[in-house]
Enzyme design. Structure first.
Site, PDB file in Angstrom:
ATOM      1  N   THR A 118       0.821  -1.209   0.000  1.00 19.86           N
ATOM      2  CA  THR A 118       0.000   0.000   0.000  1.00 19.86           C
ATOM      3  C   THR A 118       0.857   1.261   0.000  1.00 19.86           C
ATOM      4  O   THR A 118       1.991   1.245   0.526  1.00 19.86           O
ATOM      5  CB  THR A 118      -0.890   0.007   1.266  1.00 19.86           C
ATOM      6  N   TYR A 142      -1.294  -0.034  10.328  1.00 18.80           N
ATOM      7  CA  TYR A 142      -1.611  -0.666   9.043  1.00 18.80           C
ATOM      8  C   TYR A 142      -0.409  -0.566   8.097  1.00 18.80           C
ATOM      9  O   TYR A 142       0.075  -1.578   7.559  1.00 18.80           O
ATOM     10  CB  TYR A 142      -2.850  -0.009   8.422  1.00 18.80           C
TER      11      TYR A 142
HETATM   12  C1  UD1 Z   1      -6.796   5.103   1.104  1.00 15.12           C
HETATM   13  C2  UD1 Z   1      -7.058   3.749   1.686  1.00 15.12           C
HETATM   14  C3  UD1 Z   1      -5.961   3.338   2.598  1.00 15.12           C
HETATM   15  C4  UD1 Z   1      -4.651   3.372   1.872  1.00 15.12           C
HETATM   16  C5  UD1 Z   1      -4.436   4.750   1.263  1.00 15.12           C
HETATM   17  C6  UD1 Z   1      -3.211   4.732   0.382  1.00 15.12           C
HETATM   18  C7  UD1 Z   1      -9.459   3.389   1.734  1.00 15.12           C
HETATM   19  C8  UD1 Z   1     -10.658   3.355   2.592  1.00 15.12           C
HETATM   20  N1  UD1 Z   1      -8.322   3.772   2.353  1.00 15.12           N
HETATM   21  O1  UD1 Z   1      -6.858   6.046   2.156  1.00 15.12           O
HETATM   22  O2  UD1 Z   1      -6.192   2.024   3.073  1.00 15.12           O
HETATM   23  O3  UD1 Z   1      -3.618   3.116   2.760  1.00 15.12           O
HETATM   24  O4  UD1 Z   1      -5.556   5.102   0.455  1.00 15.12           O
HETATM   25  O5  UD1 Z   1      -2.977   5.967  -0.169  1.00 15.12           O
HETATM   26  O6  UD1 Z   1      -9.481   3.053   0.586  1.00 15.12           O
HETATM   27  N2  UD1 Z   1     -12.602  12.247   2.301  1.00 15.12           N
HETATM   28  C9  UD1 Z   1     -13.583  13.198   2.525  1.00 15.12           C
HETATM   29  N3  UD1 Z   1     -14.801  12.763   2.950  1.00 15.12           N
HETATM   30  C10 UD1 Z   1     -15.099  11.441   3.150  1.00 15.12           C
HETATM   31  C11 UD1 Z   1     -14.091  10.481   2.925  1.00 15.12           C
HETATM   32  C12 UD1 Z   1     -12.835  10.912   2.508  1.00 15.12           C
HETATM   33  O7  UD1 Z   1     -13.360  14.392   2.342  1.00 15.12           O
HETATM   34  O8  UD1 Z   1     -16.241  11.134   3.556  1.00 15.12           O
HETATM   35  C13 UD1 Z   1     -11.282  12.686   1.788  1.00 15.12           C
HETATM   36  C14 UD1 Z   1     -10.086  12.321   2.670  1.00 15.12           C
HETATM   37  O9  UD1 Z   1      -9.858  13.334   3.613  1.00 15.12           O
HETATM   38  C15 UD1 Z   1      -8.980  12.222   1.606  1.00 15.12           C
HETATM   39  C16 UD1 Z   1      -9.714  11.687   0.367  1.00 15.12           C
HETATM   40  O10 UD1 Z   1     -11.085  12.001   0.559  1.00 15.12           O
HETATM   41  O11 UD1 Z   1      -8.484  13.493   1.280  1.00 15.12           O
HETATM   42  C17 UD1 Z   1      -9.572  10.171   0.193  1.00 15.12           C
HETATM   43  O12 UD1 Z   1      -9.944   9.526   1.408  1.00 15.12           O
HETATM   44  P1  UD1 Z   1     -10.249   7.946   1.459  1.00 15.12           P
HETATM   45  O13 UD1 Z   1     -11.077   7.573   0.304  1.00 15.12           O
HETATM   46  O14 UD1 Z   1     -10.761   7.653   2.831  1.00 15.12           O
HETATM   47  O15 UD1 Z   1      -8.829   7.251   1.233  1.00 15.12           O
HETATM   48  P2  UD1 Z   1      -7.431   7.510   1.974  1.00 15.12           P
HETATM   49  O16 UD1 Z   1      -7.628   8.021   3.328  1.00 15.12           O
HETATM   50  O17 UD1 Z   1      -6.588   8.322   1.033  1.00 15.12           O
END
Ligand code: UD1
Length: 352
Positions: A118, A142
């Site tokens: 990852t 993780y």
């Molecule tokens: C993801 C992975 C993680 C991995 C990482 C590698 C998932 C759930 N997590 O994390 O296991 O280690 O990529 O780069 O796939 N956001 C919002 N609102 C929401 C959800 C997210 O604004 O409701 C934003 C977050 O702050 C971030 C972006 O969207 O900026 C992506 O978030 P998310 O999809 O949760 O993935 P990561 O945290 O990047």
């Protein structure tokens, strides 16, 4: 005779897409999965053995009963918040179980391994895009559990004739365009899934975690990779090892970042639903921007992604989410391949 491969975690989100592609490519597939988060319904090819990597007797028996030419290791726990709350479970399931698997590989003389790692191994990155030589400084259990697994594999390979490809995934999203496979999570927390949930009116709103980052629109930027292209990277890696390729660590992303606002805008446009979006503070531990330098994987594996497009990632996710809950279907602009026979197909999985 077809080559026989072991796929741990092959009933899970990414593993199941790889199993389908392996089956279509003519491999004889054995899936080993404890089905704690994966589903037997997602195994569309080969044989499913329900078992845990911690059950070393069972695992040894599976290796003894089959002649595997390669192992693809997906089985793992993947939630960052969960890893902070239960670090020992993460080291047990991710790191110790990788050790168990390597012991079997050692005993049975397995020479080819593909490992799911990852981008979390990089931690807080100082500059983008992230290359494979960017220092690894994981900031949560993780990421550390995965990095420790990488070290186990590298150290064992140095002392044996094992060759490996370690694939470091960036933000994996999307679903099989045919609609048979996708992520089966009881509670979605990642961005694209959450926004699709809001578009499907399964939640009343979706939050933007932070609007004060130093990015063009103030929101976080990530490199979203379609799960089908990621699956193809595994088949390319397998062929590379079969042809005698050297061990490699490769980033899996497109090298293109999208902001949270851009993702929201595309989910609204494609679904046609103007769901409420609220702006909240940053989520602890969220880096500002993480994008992959994807030059190496394209060069080493000649990887040629086909779904490098945010709209396709969003539309396949929406289609999957609609179908899996049995809602009235819309294609959301997704072309369904002629080979697809939809949800009626459940594969020939059998538990032993
Ligand atoms: C993801 C992975 C993680 C991995 C990482 C590698 C998932 C759930 N997590 O994390 O296991 O280690 O990529 O780069 O796939 N956001 C919002 N609102 C929401 C959800 C997210 O604004 O409701 C934003 C977050 O702050 C971030 C972006 O969207 O900026 C992506 O978030 P998310 O999809 O949760 O993935 P990561 O945290 O990047």
């Amino acid at each position: 005779m077809n080559k026989k491969v072991l796929v741990t975690g092959g009933a899970g989100y990414i593993g199941s897409h790889v199993v389908r592609q392996l089956g279509e490519a003519g491999y004889d597939v054995v899936v080993y999965d404890n089905c704690s988060t994966g589903s037997p319904q997602s195994v569309l090819h080969g044989k499913l053995i329900v078992g845990d990597l911690a059950d070393t007797d069972h695992l040894h028996q599976v290796f003894a009963n089959h002649e595997f030419s390669a192992v693809l290791h997906f089985a793992a726990s993947i939630s960052v918040p969960e890893s902070l709350a239960h670090p020992l479970d993460y080291y047990a399931n991710n790191t110790c179980n990788t050790l168990n698997l390597l012991r079997c590989c050692s005993i049975m003389g397995i020479k080819q391994l593909i490992f799911s790692s990852t981008a979390a191994v990089y931690g807080e990155v100082e500059s983008n895009p992230v290359t494979e030589s960017t220092p690894t400084q994981p900031i949560n259990p993780y990421g550390r559990s995965k990095l420790m697994s990488e070290w186990l594999i590298q150290d064992y390979a140095a002392a044996s004739d094992l060759r490996y490809v370690i694939l470091r995934y960036f933000n994996v999203a999307g679903a099989e365009p045919g609609g048979r496979l996708g992520q089966r999570l009881p509670k979605v927390t990642h961005l694209i899934g959450s926004a699709c949930d809001a578009a499907l009116k399964r939640r009343s709103q979706v939050a933007i975690f932070g609007t004060d980052f130093s990015t063009p629109d103030g929101t976080g930027i990530r490199d979203y990779i379609h799960v089908e292209d990621l699956a193809t990277a595994h088949l390319d890696a397998l062929r590379y090892l079969e042809q005698g390729g050297n061990s490699e660590i490769l980033n899996c992303g497109y090298g293109q970042g999208y902001s949270v606002r851009q993702v929201m805008e595309r989910v609204k446009a494609i679904s046609g639903v103007d769901f409420p979006v609220i702006e909240t503070c940053r989520r602890p531990g969220d880096p500002e921007c993480v994008t992959a330098c994807a030059d190496k994987i394209r060069k080493v594996l000649d990887w040629q992604p086909k779904y490098n497009d945010l709209d396709t990632i969003v539309s396949t996710t929406l289609k999957w989410e609609m179908q899996r809950e049995g809602f009235a279907s819309s294609n959301f602009g997704v072309e369904t391949p002629a080979t697809s026979i939809g949800l009626a197909v459940r594969g020939n999985a059998a538990s032993v």
